[in-house]
Design a protein around this motif. Structure first.
Motif, PDB file in Angstrom:
ATOM      1  N   GLY A  82       0.786  -1.224   0.000  1.00  0.00           N
ATOM      2  CA  GLY A  82       0.000   0.000   0.000  1.00  0.00           C
ATOM      3  C   GLY A  82       0.818   1.275   0.000  1.00  0.00           C
ATOM      4  N   GLY A  83       2.129   1.182   0.170  1.00  0.00           N
ATOM      5  CA  GLY A  83       2.969   2.353   0.010  1.00  0.00           C
ATOM      6  C   GLY A  83       2.824   2.957  -1.383  1.00  0.00           C
ATOM      7  N   ALA A  84       2.486   2.097  -2.367  1.00  0.00           N
ATOM      8  CA  ALA A  84       2.257   2.595  -3.727  1.00  0.00           C
ATOM      9  C   ALA A  84       1.015   3.479  -3.780  1.00  0.00           C
ATOM     10  N   ASN A  85      -0.010   3.137  -3.004  1.00  0.00           N
ATOM     11  CA  ASN A  85      -1.194   3.996  -2.931  1.00  0.00           C
ATOM     12  C   ASN A  85      -0.823   5.381  -2.414  1.00  0.00           C
ATOM     13  N   ARG A  86       0.020   5.403  -1.376  1.00  0.00           N
ATOM     14  CA  ARG A  86       0.442   6.677  -0.786  1.00  0.00           C
ATOM     15  C   ARG A  86       1.204   7.522  -1.799  1.00  0.00           C
ATOM     16  N   GLY A 107       4.890  -7.106  -1.983  1.00  0.00           N
ATOM     17  CA  GLY A 107       4.081  -7.493  -0.832  1.00  0.00           C
ATOM     18  C   GLY A 107       3.069  -8.546  -1.213  1.00  0.00           C
ATOM     19  N   ASP A 108       2.156  -8.832  -0.285  1.00  0.00           N
ATOM     20  CA  ASP A 108       1.079  -9.751  -0.655  1.00  0.00           C
ATOM     21  C   ASP A 108       0.007  -9.038  -1.473  1.00  0.00           C
ATOM     22  N   LEU A 109       0.121  -7.716  -1.578  1.00  0.00           N
ATOM     23  CA  LEU A 109      -0.687  -6.866  -2.444  1.00  0.00           C
ATOM     24  C   LEU A 109      -2.159  -6.836  -2.048  1.00  0.00           C
ATOM     25  N   ASP A 110      -2.442  -7.127  -0.791  1.00  0.00           N
ATOM     26  CA  ASP A 110      -3.825  -7.044  -0.329  1.00  0.00           C
ATOM     27  C   ASP A 110      -4.274  -5.600  -0.139  1.00  0.00           C
ATOM     28  N   SER A 111      -3.322  -4.668  -0.072  1.00  0.00           N
ATOM     29  CA  SER A 111      -3.663  -3.256   0.117  1.00  0.00           C
ATOM     30  C   SER A 111      -3.541  -2.438  -1.163  1.00  0.00           C
ATOM     31  N   LEU A 112      -2.899  -2.973  -2.173  1.00  0.00           N
ATOM     32  CA  LEU A 112      -2.643  -2.218  -3.404  1.00  0.00           C
ATOM     33  C   LEU A 112      -3.941  -1.990  -4.166  1.00  0.00           C
ATOM     34  N   GLN A 113      -4.243  -0.734  -4.445  1.00  0.00           N
ATOM     35  CA  GLN A 113      -5.458  -0.389  -5.181  1.00  0.00           C
ATOM     36  C   GLN A 113      -5.225  -0.515  -6.682  1.00  0.00           C
ATOM     37  N   GLU A 114      -6.316  -0.654  -7.425  1.00  0.00           N
ATOM     38  CA  GLU A 114      -6.211  -0.931  -8.859  1.00  0.00           C
ATOM     39  C   GLU A 114      -5.617   0.238  -9.641  1.00  0.00           C
ATOM     40  N   ALA A 115      -5.976   1.464  -9.283  1.00  0.00           N
ATOM     41  CA  ALA A 115      -5.460   2.609 -10.039  1.00  0.00           C
ATOM     42  C   ALA A 115      -3.934   2.725  -9.953  1.00  0.00           C
ATOM     43  N   PRO A 116      -3.340   2.670  -8.742  1.00  0.00           N
ATOM     44  CA  PRO A 116      -1.873   2.683  -8.685  1.00  0.00           C
ATOM     45  C   PRO A 116      -1.241   1.479  -9.384  1.00  0.00           C
TER      46      PRO A 116
END
Length: 279
Positions: A82-86, A107-116
């Motif tokens: 999720g640092g990519a979201n930030r 990461g396990d990418l459970d926090s990564l949003q689709e747009a980023p």
């Protein structure tokens, strides 16, 4: 009020000590970010690479030039899940979406949003999923740094600067500190939060070079691995072979009084100081 008393008989004038040969570890601290042209000792360490890891917390000091400075200097730029979201949201806000393209999102990418994910993928970022649930995204990012980005190279030859990790949830803060302690023998990890710059000092003698423009005045020495016998110079309230524990006395709310701080510890300890980056 600080938790300690002044137990050193050596005083706080460090000018004579800085001229002596020093046989311990030297830590540049914030000079890694802002080397001084007048002090060659603060130059970037020869042969060392820089890895920047952005954790899933608000990017500290985003209103300053700190991110652009680190980004330009870094050899490796990794967002932990999720640092990519930030990073993406900051880019949308201040118009830097095309300027900060991470080398990898790990990461396990459970926090990564689709747009980023879509944005950075089309620009060449390696979106690297690791499903292991026994390691955190911070740990996965360090693994990726060692085994993908720098495969075959020595971990000690790459300094890691982490943005985030020491704010927000207490369990996340403690985990960040744990990872820093677990890595301190194989690499230097410097973590920057909204308030502090933090690193782990190894067992033995350490010298920290202080940049009064951005460091301090308050600081602390945290014995998180057990009882540490501490001797210090260069602080307002120094210690002389004094036992420090998490349950007992800790040097908190101390004050930096010299351009060099000397710490001798019987076990590894965390050093943390106020940090106010340049505009």
């Amino acid at each position: 009020m600080p938790e300690i008393a002044d137990l050193s008989s050596e005083g706080n004038n460090e000018s004579c000590h800085s001229e002596r040969a020093f046989d311990g570890a030297v830590h540049l601290g914030s000079y890694l970010l802002y080397p001084s042209e007048q002090q060659t000792v603060t130059s970037w360490p020869a042969g060392k690479e820089l890895a920047l890891i952005i954790l899933n917390q608000p990017i500290p000091h985003a209103e300053t030039s700190l991110l652009s400075l680190l980004w330009a200097r870094a050899d490796h730029r990794i967002c932990a899940d999720g640092g990519a979201n930030r990073l993406y949201n900051l880019g949308k806000k201040v118009g830097t979406l095309g300027s900060y393209i991470p080398d990898a999102i790990v990461g396990d990418l459970d926090s990564l949003q689709e747009a980023p994910r879509a944005h950075y993928s089309q620009l060449g970022t390696d979106v690297h999923r690791m499903s292991d649930q026994d390691s955190t995204d911070f740990m996965k990012s360090l693994w990726y740094l060692d085994n993908v980005r720098r495969a075959g190279k020595l971990s000690e030859d790459c300094i890691v600067v982490v943005l985030g990790g020491l704010g927000g949830r207490l369990d996340h803060i403690l985990h960040t500190l744990k990872v820093m302690f677990n890595n301190h023998l194989k690499r230097q990890v410097v973590t920057i939060s909204d308030e502090n710059l933090t690193l782990v000092l190894p067992q033995g003698k350490s010298k920290i070079l202080v940049n009064k423009q951005v460091d301090g005045p308050t600081c602390g020495i945290l014995p998180l691995m057990g009882e540490s016998v501490l001797t210090t110079r260069g602080l307002r309230w120094n210690l002389d072979r004094y036992p420090s524990t998490f349950e007992g006395l800790m040097s908190t709310s101390n004050v930096i009084d010299a351009p060099e701080v000397f710490i001798e510890s019987s076990i590894p300890v965390a050093w943390t100081s106020e940090f106010k980056p340049m505009p």
